[in-house]
Design a protein around this motif. Structure first.
Motif, PDB file in Angstrom:
ATOM      1  N   UNK A  38       5.422   0.278   1.318  1.00 42.89           N
ATOM      2  CA  UNK A  38       4.924   1.422   0.554  1.00 42.89           C
ATOM      3  C   UNK A  38       4.180   1.000  -0.714  1.00 42.89           C
ATOM      4  N   UNK A  39       4.002  -0.289  -0.915  1.00 43.45           N
ATOM      5  CA  UNK A  39       3.274  -0.786  -2.069  1.00 43.45           C
ATOM      6  C   UNK A  39       4.130  -1.046  -3.292  1.00 43.45           C
ATOM      7  N   UNK A  40       5.369  -0.584  -3.277  1.00 40.90           N
ATOM      8  CA  UNK A  40       6.207  -0.732  -4.466  1.00 40.90           C
ATOM      9  C   UNK A  40       6.473  -2.195  -4.806  1.00 40.90           C
ATOM     10  N   UNK A  41       6.417  -3.078  -3.810  1.00 45.28           N
ATOM     11  CA  UNK A  41       6.618  -4.507  -4.064  1.00 45.28           C
ATOM     12  C   UNK A  41       5.620  -5.049  -5.070  1.00 45.28           C
ATOM     13  N   UNK A  42       4.466  -4.400  -5.181  1.00 42.07           N
ATOM     14  CA  UNK A  42       3.418  -4.889  -6.065  1.00 42.07           C
ATOM     15  C   UNK A  42       3.514  -4.326  -7.479  1.00 42.07           C
ATOM     16  N   UNK A  43       4.435  -3.434  -7.716  1.00 45.21           N
ATOM     17  CA  UNK A  43       4.593  -2.813  -9.028  1.00 45.21           C
ATOM     18  C   UNK A  43       5.285  -3.763 -10.000  1.00 45.21           C
ATOM     19  N   UNK A  44       6.204  -4.592  -9.493  1.00 48.49           N
ATOM     20  CA  UNK A  44       6.991  -5.471 -10.359  1.00 48.49           C
ATOM     21  C   UNK A  44       6.671  -6.932 -10.085  1.00 48.49           C
TER      22      UNK A  44
ATOM     23  N   UNK B  21       2.223  -3.251 -12.948  1.00 48.55           N
ATOM     24  CA  UNK B  21       1.058  -2.462 -12.535  1.00 48.55           C
ATOM     25  C   UNK B  21       1.531  -1.180 -11.889  1.00 48.55           C
ATOM     26  N   UNK B  22       0.602  -0.271 -11.755  1.00 48.20           N
ATOM     27  CA  UNK B  22       0.909   0.997 -11.106  1.00 48.20           C
ATOM     28  C   UNK B  22       0.443   1.011  -9.665  1.00 48.20           C
ATOM     29  N   UNK B  23       0.606   2.138  -9.057  1.00 48.42           N
ATOM     30  CA  UNK B  23       0.152   2.343  -7.678  1.00 48.42           C
ATOM     31  C   UNK B  23      -1.024   3.292  -7.684  1.00 48.42           C
TER      32      UNK B  23
END
Length: 156
Positions: free
Chosen positions: A119-125, A133-135
Protein backbone atom coordinates in the motif's frame (compact mmCIF):
# COMPACT_ATOMS: atom_id res chain seq x y z
CA UNK A 1 5.37 -11.72 8.71
CA UNK A 2 3.59 -14.98 8.03
CA UNK A 3 4.41 -17.71 5.57
CA UNK A 4 2.17 -18.20 2.55
CA UNK A 5 -0.07 -21.20 3.31
CA UNK A 6 1.22 -24.32 1.52
CA UNK A 7 -2.21 -25.10 0.04
CA UNK A 8 -2.13 -21.82 -1.90
CA UNK A 9 0.56 -23.35 -4.09
CA UNK A 10 0.06 -26.24 -6.48
CA UNK A 11 -0.39 -29.63 -4.79
CA UNK A 12 2.69 -30.99 -6.57
CA UNK A 13 5.39 -28.58 -7.73
CA UNK A 14 7.40 -31.26 -9.59
CA UNK A 15 7.40 -30.25 -13.23
CA UNK A 16 5.16 -27.22 -12.59
CA UNK A 17 5.92 -24.34 -14.93
CA UNK A 18 6.52 -21.26 -12.77
CA UNK A 19 6.83 -17.64 -13.89
CA UNK A 20 8.27 -14.95 -11.66
CA UNK A 21 7.49 -11.54 -13.22
CA UNK A 22 9.91 -8.85 -12.00
CA UNK A 23 11.30 -11.41 -9.59
CA UNK A 24 14.95 -11.55 -10.63
CA UNK A 25 17.69 -11.56 -8.06
CA UNK A 26 17.81 -15.20 -7.00
CA UNK A 27 15.42 -15.03 -4.06
CA UNK A 28 12.26 -16.98 -4.97
CA UNK A 29 13.06 -19.15 -7.97
CA UNK A 30 15.69 -21.24 -6.12
CA UNK A 31 12.96 -22.42 -3.77
CA UNK A 32 10.65 -23.38 -6.62
CA UNK A 33 13.51 -25.11 -8.44
CA UNK A 34 14.31 -27.08 -5.28
CA UNK A 35 10.68 -28.31 -5.30
CA UNK A 36 11.16 -29.57 -8.85
CA UNK A 37 9.51 -26.72 -10.74
CA UNK A 38 10.59 -25.53 -14.18
CA UNK A 39 11.29 -21.86 -13.57
CA UNK A 40 11.23 -18.73 -15.70
CA UNK A 41 12.07 -15.33 -14.31
CA UNK A 42 11.22 -12.12 -16.12
CA UNK A 43 12.87 -8.90 -15.07
CA UNK A 44 13.65 -5.53 -16.63
CA UNK A 45 16.86 -5.10 -14.65
CA UNK A 46 20.01 -6.58 -16.16
CA UNK A 47 21.54 -6.61 -12.67
CA UNK A 48 18.65 -8.67 -11.28
CA UNK A 49 18.88 -11.11 -14.20
CA UNK A 50 22.65 -11.45 -13.64
CA UNK A 51 22.07 -12.13 -9.96
CA UNK A 52 19.42 -14.73 -10.83
CA UNK A 53 21.84 -16.52 -13.18
CA UNK A 54 24.64 -16.40 -10.61
CA UNK A 55 22.47 -18.05 -7.96
CA UNK A 56 21.26 -20.71 -10.43
CA UNK A 57 24.84 -21.54 -11.41
CA UNK A 58 26.00 -21.60 -7.80
CA UNK A 59 23.10 -23.82 -6.66
CA UNK A 60 23.12 -26.02 -9.75
CA UNK A 61 19.64 -25.61 -11.21
CA UNK A 62 18.35 -24.50 -14.59
CA UNK A 63 16.36 -21.33 -15.08
CA UNK A 64 15.13 -19.42 -18.09
CA UNK A 65 15.81 -15.70 -17.68
CA UNK A 66 13.92 -13.22 -19.83
CA UNK A 67 14.71 -9.51 -19.83
CA UNK A 68 11.44 -7.67 -20.45
CA UNK A 69 9.04 -5.10 -19.05
CA UNK A 70 6.18 -6.80 -17.17
CA UNK A 71 3.86 -3.91 -18.09
CA UNK A 72 4.12 -4.75 -21.81
CA UNK A 73 2.65 -7.74 -23.66
CA UNK A 74 4.51 -10.87 -22.58
CA UNK A 75 6.24 -12.98 -25.20
CA UNK A 76 5.05 -16.30 -23.78
CA UNK A 77 2.51 -18.76 -25.14
CA UNK A 78 -1.06 -18.67 -23.87
CA UNK A 79 -1.38 -21.09 -20.96
CA UNK A 80 2.39 -21.59 -20.68
CA UNK A 81 2.57 -21.40 -16.86
CA UNK A 82 0.95 -23.35 -14.04
CA UNK A 83 1.90 -20.84 -11.35
CA UNK A 84 2.75 -17.15 -11.48
CA UNK A 85 4.44 -15.95 -8.31
CA UNK A 86 4.35 -12.17 -8.47
CA UNK A 87 5.71 -10.37 -5.46
CA UNK A 88 5.23 -6.72 -4.63
CA UNK A 89 6.99 -5.52 -7.76
CA UNK A 90 3.59 -4.48 -9.06
CA UNK A 91 3.85 -1.49 -6.71
CA UNK A 92 6.29 -0.02 -9.25
CA UNK A 93 3.68 -0.01 -12.01
CA UNK A 94 1.30 2.91 -12.41
CA UNK A 95 -1.36 0.67 -13.92
CA UNK A 96 -1.52 -3.01 -12.92
CA UNK A 97 -4.44 -3.91 -15.20
CA UNK A 98 -2.19 -4.70 -18.21
CA UNK A 99 -0.08 -6.92 -15.94
CA UNK A 100 -3.13 -8.87 -14.73
CA UNK A 101 -4.38 -9.27 -18.30
CA UNK A 102 -1.06 -10.72 -19.42
CA UNK A 103 -0.94 -13.03 -16.41
CA UNK A 104 -4.42 -14.27 -17.32
CA UNK A 105 -3.25 -15.04 -20.86
CA UNK A 106 -0.09 -16.95 -19.96
CA UNK A 107 -1.61 -18.81 -17.00
CA UNK A 108 -2.83 -22.33 -17.80
CA UNK A 109 -6.44 -23.24 -17.03
CA UNK A 110 -6.58 -24.17 -13.35
CA UNK A 111 -3.27 -22.40 -12.74
CA UNK A 112 -2.62 -20.09 -9.83
CA UNK A 113 -1.60 -16.47 -9.55
CA UNK A 114 -0.05 -15.54 -6.21
CA UNK A 115 0.49 -11.81 -5.79
CA UNK A 116 1.99 -9.69 -3.06
CA UNK A 117 0.60 -6.19 -2.68
CA UNK A 118 1.92 -3.06 -1.05
CA UNK A 119 0.00 0.00 0.00
CA UNK A 120 3.04 2.28 -0.14
CA UNK A 121 3.27 2.79 3.61
CA UNK A 122 6.70 1.11 3.64
CA UNK A 123 8.03 4.21 1.91
CA UNK A 124 6.72 6.66 4.51
CA UNK A 125 9.30 5.75 7.16
CA UNK A 126 13.05 5.19 7.11
CA UNK A 127 14.99 2.32 8.73
CA UNK A 128 14.71 4.01 12.12
CA UNK A 129 10.93 4.26 11.63
CA UNK A 130 10.97 8.04 11.35
CA UNK A 131 8.39 9.58 9.03
CA UNK A 132 10.39 10.88 6.07
CA UNK A 133 7.82 11.38 3.28
CA UNK A 134 4.15 11.34 2.53
CA UNK A 135 2.02 9.34 0.16
CA UNK A 136 1.62 8.64 -2.65
CA UNK A 137 5.15 7.40 -3.18
CA UNK A 138 5.71 7.42 -6.93
CA UNK A 139 9.31 7.50 -8.19
CA UNK A 140 7.97 7.44 -11.76
CA UNK A 141 6.62 10.95 -11.22
CA UNK A 142 9.33 12.14 -8.81
CA UNK A 143 12.78 10.74 -9.75
CA UNK A 144 14.28 12.21 -6.56
CA UNK A 145 12.58 9.29 -4.76
CA UNK A 146 14.70 6.69 -6.59
CA UNK A 147 17.41 5.46 -4.20
CA UNK A 148 20.91 5.31 -5.62
CA UNK A 149 24.10 3.60 -4.56
CA UNK A 150 27.40 5.44 -4.07
CA UNK A 151 27.99 5.44 -7.85
CA UNK A 152 24.63 7.03 -8.57
CA UNK A 153 23.11 3.78 -9.90
CA UNK A 154 19.41 3.25 -9.02
CA UNK A 155 19.06 0.44 -6.48
CA UNK A 156 15.52 -0.62 -7.39
Amino acid sequence: MRAVPRDWFLPDMRGARVLGPSSGGGQQMPLFAAMGAVCTVLDYSERQIASERMVAEREGYEIRCVRADMTRPLLFEDGEFDLIFHLVSNCYAEDVLPIWRECFCVLAPGGRLLVGLDNGFNYVVDDEERVVRGLPFNPLRDPSLIPEDELGIPTF
